[in-house]
Design a protein around this motif. Structure first.
Motif, PDB file in Angstrom:
ATOM      1  N   LEU A 333       0.823  -1.202   0.000  1.00 42.98           N
ATOM      2  CA  LEU A 333       0.000   0.000   0.000  1.00 42.98           C
ATOM      3  C   LEU A 333       0.858   1.253   0.000  1.00 42.98           C
ATOM      4  CD1 LEU A 333      -2.739   1.402   0.169  1.00 42.98           C
ATOM      5  CD2 LEU A 333      -2.595   1.226   2.667  1.00 42.98           C
ATOM      6  N   LEU A 334       1.942   1.256   0.750  1.00 39.79           N
ATOM      7  CA  LEU A 334       2.802   2.436   0.777  1.00 39.79           C
ATOM      8  C   LEU A 334       3.425   2.697  -0.591  1.00 39.79           C
ATOM      9  CD1 LEU A 334       4.594   2.148   4.240  1.00 39.79           C
ATOM     10  CD2 LEU A 334       2.573   3.492   3.614  1.00 39.79           C
ATOM     11  N   ILE A 335       3.780   1.631  -1.291  1.00 39.05           N
ATOM     12  CA  ILE A 335       4.290   1.805  -2.663  1.00 39.05           C
ATOM     13  C   ILE A 335       3.204   2.394  -3.551  1.00 39.05           C
ATOM     14  CG2 ILE A 335       5.071   0.584  -4.727  1.00 39.05           C
ATOM     15  CD1 ILE A 335       6.569  -1.342  -2.907  1.00 39.05           C
ATOM     16  N   LEU A 336       1.987   1.875  -3.419  1.00 39.00           N
ATOM     17  CA  LEU A 336       0.874   2.383  -4.221  1.00 39.00           C
ATOM     18  C   LEU A 336       0.601   3.849  -3.901  1.00 39.00           C
ATOM     19  CD1 LEU A 336      -1.206   1.382  -6.337  1.00 39.00           C
ATOM     20  CD2 LEU A 336      -2.801   1.054  -4.427  1.00 39.00           C
ATOM     21  N   VAL A 337       0.649   4.209  -2.624  1.00 44.74           N
ATOM     22  CA  VAL A 337       0.438   5.601  -2.217  1.00 44.74           C
ATOM     23  C   VAL A 337       1.512   6.503  -2.834  1.00 44.74           C
ATOM     24  CG1 VAL A 337       0.562   7.169  -0.239  1.00 44.74           C
ATOM     25  CG2 VAL A 337      -0.840   5.112  -0.113  1.00 44.74           C
ATOM     26  N   ALA A 338       2.757   6.029  -2.865  1.00 45.41           N
ATOM     27  CA  ALA A 338       3.837   6.812  -3.474  1.00 45.41           C
ATOM     28  C   ALA A 338       3.588   7.010  -4.963  1.00 45.41           C
ATOM     29  CB  ALA A 338       5.177   6.111  -3.242  1.00 45.41           C
ATOM     30  N   VAL A 339       3.088   5.973  -5.630  1.00 41.82           N
ATOM     31  CA  VAL A 339       2.775   6.080  -7.062  1.00 41.82           C
ATOM     32  C   VAL A 339       1.674   7.115  -7.281  1.00 41.82           C
ATOM     33  CG1 VAL A 339       1.794   4.857  -9.036  1.00 41.82           C
ATOM     34  CG2 VAL A 339       3.531   3.745  -7.613  1.00 41.82           C
ATOM     35  N   ILE A 340       0.633   7.061  -6.453  1.00 39.88           N
ATOM     36  CA  ILE A 340      -0.466   8.028  -6.588  1.00 39.88           C
ATOM     37  C   ILE A 340       0.047   9.447  -6.334  1.00 39.88           C
ATOM     38  CG2 ILE A 340      -2.736   8.708  -5.749  1.00 39.88           C
ATOM     39  CD1 ILE A 340      -3.105   5.832  -4.756  1.00 39.88           C
ATOM     40  N   ALA A 341       0.907   9.589  -5.343  1.00 40.62           N
ATOM     41  CA  ALA A 341       1.425  10.917  -5.003  1.00 40.62           C
ATOM     42  C   ALA A 341       2.143  11.540  -6.192  1.00 40.62           C
ATOM     43  CB  ALA A 341       2.360  10.816  -3.807  1.00 40.62           C
ATOM     44  N   VAL A 342       2.934  10.747  -6.896  1.00 41.97           N
ATOM     45  CA  VAL A 342       3.634  11.248  -8.084  1.00 41.97           C
ATOM     46  C   VAL A 342       2.647  11.490  -9.216  1.00 41.97           C
ATOM     47  CG1 VAL A 342       5.372  10.704  -9.817  1.00 41.97           C
ATOM     48  CG2 VAL A 342       5.788  10.115  -7.421  1.00 41.97           C
ATOM     49  N   TRP A 343       1.748  10.554  -9.404  1.00 44.55           N
ATOM     50  CA  TRP A 343       0.773  10.601 -10.493  1.00 44.55           C
ATOM     51  C   TRP A 343      -0.135  11.830 -10.366  1.00 44.55           C
ATOM     52  CZ3 TRP A 343      -3.548   6.319 -10.984  1.00 44.55           C
ATOM     53  CH2 TRP A 343      -4.196   6.441 -12.215  1.00 44.55           C
ATOM     54  N   ALA A 414      -7.546   8.103  -7.389  1.00 44.75           N
ATOM     55  CA  ALA A 414      -6.927   7.226  -8.381  1.00 44.75           C
ATOM     56  C   ALA A 414      -7.932   6.233  -8.953  1.00 44.75           C
ATOM     57  CB  ALA A 414      -5.748   6.486  -7.756  1.00 44.75           C
ATOM     58  N   THR A 415      -8.846   5.753  -8.121  1.00 48.62           N
ATOM     59  CA  THR A 415      -9.866   4.819  -8.605  1.00 48.62           C
ATOM     60  C   THR A 415     -10.774   5.500  -9.616  1.00 48.62           C
ATOM     61  OG1 THR A 415      -9.824   3.565  -6.530  1.00 48.62           O
ATOM     62  CG2 THR A 415     -11.774   3.326  -7.914  1.00 48.62           C
ATOM     63  N   GLN A 416     -11.150   6.727  -9.335  1.00 46.33           N
ATOM     64  CA  GLN A 416     -11.990   7.431 -10.303  1.00 46.33           C
ATOM     65  C   GLN A 416     -11.242   7.660 -11.616  1.00 46.33           C
ATOM     66  OE1 GLN A 416     -15.198  10.166  -9.614  1.00 46.33           O
ATOM     67  NE2 GLN A 416     -13.830  11.851 -10.203  1.00 46.33           N
ATOM     68  N   ARG A 417      -9.969   8.012 -11.537  1.00 49.10           N
ATOM     69  CA  ARG A 417      -9.196   8.203 -12.769  1.00 49.10           C
ATOM     70  C   ARG A 417      -9.143   6.903 -13.576  1.00 49.10           C
ATOM     71  NH1 ARG A 417      -4.895  11.292 -14.470  1.00 49.10           N
ATOM     72  NH2 ARG A 417      -5.956  12.999 -13.436  1.00 49.10           N
ATOM     73  N   ALA A 418      -8.953   5.786 -12.871  1.00 47.65           N
ATOM     74  CA  ALA A 418      -8.888   4.496 -13.562  1.00 47.65           C
ATOM     75  C   ALA A 418     -10.219   4.136 -14.206  1.00 47.65           C
ATOM     76  CB  ALA A 418      -8.468   3.400 -12.587  1.00 47.65           C
ATOM     77  N   LEU A 419     -11.312   4.543 -13.578  1.00 43.25           N
ATOM     78  CA  LEU A 419     -12.631   4.244 -14.125  1.00 43.25           C
ATOM     79  C   LEU A 419     -12.959   5.082 -15.352  1.00 43.25           C
ATOM     80  CD1 LEU A 419     -14.727   3.982 -10.827  1.00 43.25           C
ATOM     81  CD2 LEU A 419     -14.184   2.096 -12.390  1.00 43.25           C
ATOM     82  N   THR A 420     -12.363   6.257 -15.466  1.00 41.45           N
ATOM     83  CA  THR A 420     -12.722   7.185 -16.538  1.00 41.45           C
ATOM     84  C   THR A 420     -11.681   7.288 -17.645  1.00 41.45           C
ATOM     85  OG1 THR A 420     -11.769   9.008 -15.257  1.00 41.45           O
ATOM     86  CG2 THR A 420     -14.128   8.583 -14.979  1.00 41.45           C
ATOM     87  N   THR A 421     -10.484   6.743 -17.404  1.00 40.61           N
ATOM     88  CA  THR A 421      -9.440   6.876 -18.420  1.00 40.61           C
ATOM     89  C   THR A 421      -9.746   5.997 -19.638  1.00 40.61           C
ATOM     90  OG1 THR A 421      -7.070   6.693 -18.847  1.00 40.61           O
ATOM     91  CG2 THR A 421      -8.034   5.050 -17.385  1.00 40.61           C
ATOM     92  N   GLY A 433      -3.021  -3.180  -8.944  1.00 42.21           N
ATOM     93  CA  GLY A 433      -2.270  -2.609  -7.822  1.00 42.21           C
ATOM     94  C   GLY A 433      -3.132  -2.428  -6.586  1.00 42.21           C
ATOM     95  N   LEU A 434      -4.380  -2.028  -6.794  1.00 40.54           N
ATOM     96  CA  LEU A 434      -5.292  -1.829  -5.670  1.00 40.54           C
ATOM     97  C   LEU A 434      -5.548  -3.148  -4.934  1.00 40.54           C
ATOM     98  CD1 LEU A 434      -7.065   0.364  -4.274  1.00 40.54           C
ATOM     99  CD2 LEU A 434      -8.947  -0.389  -5.760  1.00 40.54           C
ATOM    100  N   VAL A 435      -5.762  -4.194  -5.697  1.00 38.40           N
ATOM    101  CA  VAL A 435      -5.995  -5.510  -5.096  1.00 38.40           C
ATOM    102  C   VAL A 435      -4.746  -5.987  -4.349  1.00 38.40           C
ATOM    103  CG1 VAL A 435      -6.433  -7.941  -5.584  1.00 38.40           C
ATOM    104  CG2 VAL A 435      -7.782  -6.185  -6.745  1.00 38.40           C
TER     105      VAL A 435
END
Length: 608
Positions: A333-343, A414-421, A433-435
């Protein structure tokens, strides 16, 4: 923030729309209500699964990782219901820690739930109230943050539900569900945040301030420490959000400060009497020194013990106790949070959430950095912050809980972005990644053990033969590490008072502390230690009978007079023979076997 339907939002003042898709097309009124209800029921079902073992055994089941906390909380719920039923002051009682008593407002009695749920406690018992509060607390906190995310952060209810799911069932929440309802029932905190956001837009100041005041008063009745942590986190979030918009910040402050002051005044008006009792009433104190209680650095990256990750990949036990796994976010989760922070770094709300996570994650590490229980000698911010009033009584490990809503925000965005991209690979990457991040954190049902039944001496009511309205002294005396006598007392509907107990009270003089004494009055867990209580506790721990001389016997008589004791009761347990021999030497006579306990009738010693 997303513009609410039918309103006009001044984005120059509060623009949370950056990187957020446009609102969805209008839907019928029934559809969103049905979706809200479905999500709420889903949260409730998950909360039930977490606590299902306790629900299945309400009679004798006990959440084993709560230590003595479940006994303490059930006593708080039971004594509040008892006070209401007998038209007594619920803010204080002498039923525990006789004769000084306990300041219940200065403890975590949670009058915000113990008072309205008093009928349930009286009808079904405090265990039902306890597990009900925990269950509704988990589900309610999840739904509260979902509600805020759906209204102010994202337009997708699924994305909001993901964020709310994490907020309600994060490792720290599940850990506290073992024994700390005050850190589980946090549903009012997101509503307070929502109300402040509305006020920053210029909504009706009088009405908004009044609503805020009621919410603040309600949270004071649920827990002041979570409110304090939330206030600091919200302030940091807002500061970072407005950092590059000074004019908008000034406008927002101008809109907010008057209704916030009004809300504060209303909250004080509602809770003023209780707060006065907390700080100036009988057995009040000013601060509580917990010592060093920071998170070990490993606590940030390991999986919680009550989770799928903790089951299959357990880490080192670095929590201060089983109910304080406040971080334990897990490295995926911390890795995922870091990815979202950059994204999402250009998104101001995501940037504010990221900084909040970092700030409070670091603060939670305490005064000195520890890695795997090893001291590094590196001083951390708490070394300086922990000296200030208000926050000096907070366990610094709990500041990690402030990271939870901020992580929920990032997950929702990030979930909303993934749903709309339109880019399928991005969507696939995100949900995989979320799972991977959340599956290891999936909570498992909290473990339950069989509760030790009350001695027949109390259960059958035989104690009444030795009672003349004084106190019952169990051997050894009740203390934070052995609180079972509180349960026995509650089972008798509080027909007698007990000496000692599990609570927080003043650590100084055994006499009543007045409001004019030292403002730095210190608190401690359990009663003020009298010599006989310390002696019996030592024998219970070591099994060694100490030398008993005339001075020791005289001191024991003084303590029994102070306690206004009617009887000393020795139930079976560890080092029982040594305890019996000690009491026999203190009183100069053997005890009487009654049912499954030994009893010494001391009414003649005390009242003769």
């Amino acid at each position: 923030m997303r513009q609410a339907q039918g309103t006009t939002l001044d984005h120059s003042v509060l623009d949370f729309t950056l990187e957020t898709p446009a609102p969805e097309a209008p839907v019928s009124r029934k559809t969103p209500r049905f979706q809200h209800a479905l999500i709420g029921i889903g949260y409730l079902a998950i909360a039930f699964v977490v606590l299902e073992r306790q629900w299945r055994d309400l009679g004798t089941g006990y959440l084993v990782k709560s230590g003595q906390d479940q006994t303490m909380w059930e006593w708080f719920f039971a004594v509040t219901a008892h006070s209401i039923a007998h038209l007594e002051n619920p803010l204080g009682t002498t039923l525990q820690n006789y004769p000084l008593g306990v300041n219940l407002m200065a403890n975590t009695a949670m009058f915000g739930v113990s008072v309205p749920l008093a009928p349930i406690t009286l009808l079904f018992g405090p265990t039902v109230t306890y597990v009900l509060v925990l269950t509704l607390g988990l589900a309610g906190t999840a739904f509260g943050w979902y509600w805020v995310f759906a209204k102010e952060v994202v337009t997708s209810r699924f994305a909001a539900a993901v964020g709310g799911l994490f907020c309600g069932f994060a490792p720290g929440m599940v850990s506290h569900a073992n024994g700390h309802p005050n850190f589980v029932v946090l549903v009012l905190l997101p509503l307070i945040a929502l109300q402040v956001i509305k006020l920053s837009r210029g909504d009706n100041k009088l009405r908004g301030g009044a609503i805020l005041g009621v919410l603040l008063a309600g949270q004071i009745g649920l827990g002041e420490e979570p409110l304090l942590i939330f206030a600091f986190a919200f302030a940091v979030f807002a500061l970072v959000y407005y950092l590059h918009m000074p004019k908008a910040a000034v406008t927002a402050v101008r809109r907010v400060y008057k209704p916030v002051l009004l809300g504060g005044a209303i909250a004080v008006l509602i809770t003023g009497a209780a707060l006065w009792w907390q700080f100036f009433g009988a057995q009040s104190y000013r601060f509580l020194d917990h010592g060093q209680m920071g998170n070990d650095a490993k606590a940030l990256v390991q999986f919680p013990s009550e989770s799928l990750g903790g089951m299959f990949a357990p880490g080192q036990n670095v929590a201060i106790n089983a109910t304080e796994e406040n971080a334990y976010f897990g490295w995926p989760l911390l890795i995922l949070v870091a990815v979202i922070a950059v994204w999402f770094w250009r998104n101001r709300i995501a940037r504010a959430a990221t900084v909040t996570i970092v700030v409070f994650g670091v603060i939670s590490l305490g005064a000195e950095l520890k890695i795997g229980k090893s001291d590094t000698g590196i001083k951390m911010p708490w070394h300086w912050l922990g000296e200030y009033p208000l926050i000096e009584s907070v366990l610094e490990t709990r500041f990690a809980l402030a990271c939870i809503p901020a992580i929920g925000i990032l997950l929702a965005l990030a979930t909303q972005r993934a749903l709309t991209t339109p880019i399928r690979s991005v969507s696939t990457f995100w949900f995989v990644g979320l799972v991977v991040a959340l599956l290891p954190l999936t909570p498992t049902p909290l473990p339950v053990t069989d509760r030790t039944p009350a001695p027949q001496f109390f259960a059958n009511g035989d104690w009444r033969e030795f009672s003349s309205g004084g106190s019952v002294v169990t051997v050894p005396l009740p203390a934070p590490e052995r609180a079972q006598p509180l349960q026995w007392q509650a089972d008798t509907d509080f027909e007698y008072s007990i000496v000692g107990g599990y609570f927080v009270g003043p650590a100084g003089s055994s006499q009543r502390n007045s409001a004019h004494e030292n403002a730095e009055q210190k608190g401690k867990y359990g009663p003020i230690d009298r010599p006989t209580a310390l002696l019996l506790a030592k024998v219970a721990k070591t099994g060694i009978v100490p030398p008993i001389d005339a001075s020791t016997r005289a001191t024991a008589q003084d303590d029994l007079h102070y306690w206004r004791a009617d009887m000393m009761v020795l139930p079976g347990g560890r080092n029982e023979p040594a305890l019996a021999a000690t009491v026999e030497q203190l009183l100069g006579r053997p005890g009487t076997q009654v049912d499954d306990v030994k009893v010494w009738d001391v009414r003649g010693d005390v009242h003769g």
